[in-house]
Design a protein around this motif. Structure first.
Motif, PDB file in Angstrom:
ATOM      1  N   GLU A 277       0.742  -1.320  -0.038  1.00 55.33           N
ATOM      2  CA  GLU A 277      -0.111  -0.132  -0.190  1.00 55.33           C
ATOM      3  C   GLU A 277       0.858   1.246  -0.039  1.00 55.33           C
ATOM      4  O   GLU A 277       0.564   2.047  -0.820  1.00 55.33           O
ATOM      5  CB  GLU A 277      -1.071  -0.009   1.219  1.00 55.33           C
ATOM      6  CG  GLU A 277      -1.885   1.381   1.173  1.00 55.33           C
ATOM      7  CD  GLU A 277      -2.505   1.501   2.335  1.00 55.33           C
ATOM      8  OE1 GLU A 277      -3.766   1.472   2.085  1.00 55.33           O
ATOM      9  OE2 GLU A 277      -2.121   1.319   3.465  1.00 55.33           O
ATOM     10  N   ARG A 278       1.933   1.221   0.654  1.00 54.31           N
ATOM     11  CA  ARG A 278       2.639   2.430   0.861  1.00 54.31           C
ATOM     12  C   ARG A 278       3.495   2.735  -0.552  1.00 54.31           C
ATOM     13  O   ARG A 278       3.604   3.841  -1.097  1.00 54.31           O
ATOM     14  CB  ARG A 278       3.831   2.449   2.039  1.00 54.31           C
ATOM     15  CG  ARG A 278       3.066   2.564   3.169  1.00 54.31           C
ATOM     16  CD  ARG A 278       4.100   2.488   4.475  1.00 54.31           C
ATOM     17  NE  ARG A 278       3.703   2.892   5.589  1.00 54.31           N
ATOM     18  CZ  ARG A 278       2.358   2.490   6.152  1.00 54.31           C
ATOM     19  NH1 ARG A 278       1.557   1.769   5.790  1.00 54.31           N
ATOM     20  NH2 ARG A 278       2.153   3.131   7.394  1.00 54.31           N
TER      21      ARG A 278
ATOM     22  N   GLU B  54       2.240   1.641  -3.563  1.00 59.56           N
ATOM     23  CA  GLU B  54       1.218   2.373  -4.283  1.00 59.56           C
ATOM     24  C   GLU B  54       0.717   3.478  -4.151  1.00 59.56           C
ATOM     25  O   GLU B  54       0.677   4.268  -5.129  1.00 59.56           O
ATOM     26  CB  GLU B  54       0.081   1.244  -4.104  1.00 59.56           C
ATOM     27  CG  GLU B  54      -0.970   1.591  -5.332  1.00 59.56           C
ATOM     28  CD  GLU B  54      -0.457   1.777  -6.747  1.00 59.56           C
ATOM     29  OE1 GLU B  54      -0.995   2.716  -7.631  1.00 59.56           O
ATOM     30  OE2 GLU B  54       0.221   1.029  -7.132  1.00 59.56           O
ATOM     31  N   ARG B  55       0.927   4.063  -2.880  1.00 60.36           N
ATOM     32  CA  ARG B  55       0.519   5.629  -2.615  1.00 60.36           C
ATOM     33  C   ARG B  55       1.397   6.583  -3.030  1.00 60.36           C
ATOM     34  O   ARG B  55       1.017   7.332  -3.492  1.00 60.36           O
ATOM     35  CB  ARG B  55       0.386   5.418  -1.047  1.00 60.36           C
ATOM     36  CG  ARG B  55      -0.061   6.772  -0.531  1.00 60.36           C
ATOM     37  CD  ARG B  55      -0.133   7.060   1.008  1.00 60.36           C
ATOM     38  NE  ARG B  55      -0.758   5.911   1.586  1.00 60.36           N
ATOM     39  CZ  ARG B  55      -0.441   5.476   3.028  1.00 60.36           C
ATOM     40  NH1 ARG B  55       0.536   5.989   3.785  1.00 60.36           N
ATOM     41  NH2 ARG B  55      -1.165   4.670   3.504  1.00 60.36           N
ATOM     42  N   ASP B  56       2.744   6.068  -2.875  1.00 69.01           N
ATOM     43  CA  ASP B  56       3.794   6.714  -3.330  1.00 69.01           C
ATOM     44  C   ASP B  56       3.914   6.853  -4.972  1.00 69.01           C
ATOM     45  O   ASP B  56       3.897   8.108  -5.490  1.00 69.01           O
ATOM     46  CB  ASP B  56       5.211   6.295  -3.115  1.00 69.01           C
ATOM     47  CG  ASP B  56       5.727   6.620  -1.654  1.00 69.01           C
ATOM     48  OD1 ASP B  56       4.987   7.261  -0.776  1.00 69.01           O
ATOM     49  OD2 ASP B  56       6.546   5.631  -1.133  1.00 69.01           O
TER      50      ASP B  56
ATOM     51  N   LEU C  63       0.923   9.220  -5.711  1.00 74.53           N
ATOM     52  CA  LEU C  63       0.987  10.745  -5.415  1.00 74.53           C
ATOM     53  C   LEU C  63       2.006  11.190  -6.519  1.00 74.53           C
ATOM     54  O   LEU C  63       1.645  12.338  -6.930  1.00 74.53           O
ATOM     55  CB  LEU C  63       1.616  10.930  -4.118  1.00 74.53           C
ATOM     56  CG  LEU C  63       0.601  10.592  -2.892  1.00 74.53           C
ATOM     57  CD1 LEU C  63       1.149  10.634  -1.657  1.00 74.53           C
ATOM     58  CD2 LEU C  63      -0.549  11.488  -3.046  1.00 74.53           C
TER      59      LEU C  63
ATOM     60  N   VAL D  65      -5.406   7.845  -4.725  1.00 75.68           N
ATOM     61  CA  VAL D  65      -4.715   6.605  -3.908  1.00 75.68           C
ATOM     62  C   VAL D  65      -5.791   5.604  -3.667  1.00 75.68           C
ATOM     63  O   VAL D  65      -6.901   6.061  -3.179  1.00 75.68           O
ATOM     64  CB  VAL D  65      -4.140   7.024  -2.600  1.00 75.68           C
ATOM     65  CG1 VAL D  65      -3.717   6.051  -1.775  1.00 75.68           C
ATOM     66  CG2 VAL D  65      -3.090   8.133  -2.759  1.00 75.68           C
ATOM     67  N   THR D  66      -5.790   4.467  -4.188  1.00 73.31           N
ATOM     68  CA  THR D  66      -6.867   3.434  -4.291  1.00 73.31           C
ATOM     69  C   THR D  66      -6.639   2.282  -3.432  1.00 73.31           C
ATOM     70  O   THR D  66      -7.651   1.601  -3.217  1.00 73.31           O
ATOM     71  CB  THR D  66      -7.036   3.114  -5.601  1.00 73.31           C
ATOM     72  OG1 THR D  66      -5.933   2.548  -6.264  1.00 73.31           O
ATOM     73  CG2 THR D  66      -7.680   4.220  -6.318  1.00 73.31           C
TER      74      THR D  66
ATOM     75  N   ALA E 181      -6.196  -2.514   1.237  1.00 74.55           N
ATOM     76  CA  ALA E 181      -5.890  -0.935   2.131  1.00 74.55           C
ATOM     77  C   ALA E 181      -5.643  -1.277   3.605  1.00 74.55           C
ATOM     78  O   ALA E 181      -6.341  -2.359   4.248  1.00 74.55           O
ATOM     79  CB  ALA E 181      -6.628  -0.010   1.738  1.00 74.55           C
TER      80      ALA E 181
ATOM     81  N   GLU F  83      -3.260   0.751  10.671  1.00 79.48           N
ATOM     82  CA  GLU F  83      -2.202   1.717  10.897  1.00 79.48           C
ATOM     83  C   GLU F  83      -1.526   1.956  12.219  1.00 79.48           C
ATOM     84  O   GLU F  83      -0.485   2.025  12.567  1.00 79.48           O
ATOM     85  CB  GLU F  83      -2.726   3.127  10.293  1.00 79.48           C
ATOM     86  CG  GLU F  83      -2.767   2.961   8.641  1.00 79.48           C
ATOM     87  CD  GLU F  83      -1.523   3.273   7.880  1.00 79.48           C
ATOM     88  OE1 GLU F  83      -0.349   3.659   8.457  1.00 79.48           O
ATOM     89  OE2 GLU F  83      -1.611   2.939   6.500  1.00 79.48           O
TER      90      GLU F  83
END
Length: 142
Positions: A21-22, A24-26, A29, A35-36, A81, A87
């Motif tokens: 997830e991190r 993919e988030r990077d 962005l 962000v999916t 996610a 988290e």
């Protein structure tokens, strides 16, 4: 099985979900995309990175069911996610580096949460498609 009922595979898949997830988030962005979440192929790539093996369909399905049922991850179709509770678990873990993150997380899971159950299922066709996508990425050097 751990003292609190969590399997090593649960922790492996959870840490893999965090990493996937991190990443993919990077990517999202940097490309100004929404962000999916991470795809199953992203999750398989992270799992292979951590343990030098790809989880079987059954291993993946069972771990995702338990993690989602405990509210640590969310699953929408093939997007995974990390949920707010996941988290929090990740942020409050004792820092150990990635080499021992799975064992550290299994101990943390056993101290802080009970496994849950979600009725999410992973059919063979979807799993095979994710494995093919991950394999094509490897062949392309991505």
């Amino acid at each position: 099985m751990g003292v609190g009922g969590w399997h090593w595979n649960d922790a492996w898949i959870f840490v893999s979900a965090v990493i996937a997830e991190r990443l993919e988030r990077d990517r999202a962005l940097h490309a100004a995309l929404p962000v999916t979440g991470a795809t199953l192929a992203d999750l398989l790539a992270a799992a292979d990175f951590l343990h030098h093996s790809v989880p079987s369909r059954d291993e993946l399905e069972e771990a995702v069911r338990r993690l989602a049922g405990a509210g640590l991850i969310t699953v929408d179709d093939d997007l995974i996610a990390v949920a707010p509770a996941g988290e929090q678990l990740w942020r409050t873990r004792p820092f150990s580096g990635l080499s021992s993150a799975v064992m550290t997380l299994q101990a943390q899971l056993n101290r802080s949460a009970e496994p849950g159950y979600s009725d999410w299922s992973l059919d063979e066709q979807t799993y095979s498609a994710a494995v093919r996508e991950y394999s094509m990425r490897l062949a392309d050097g991505r």
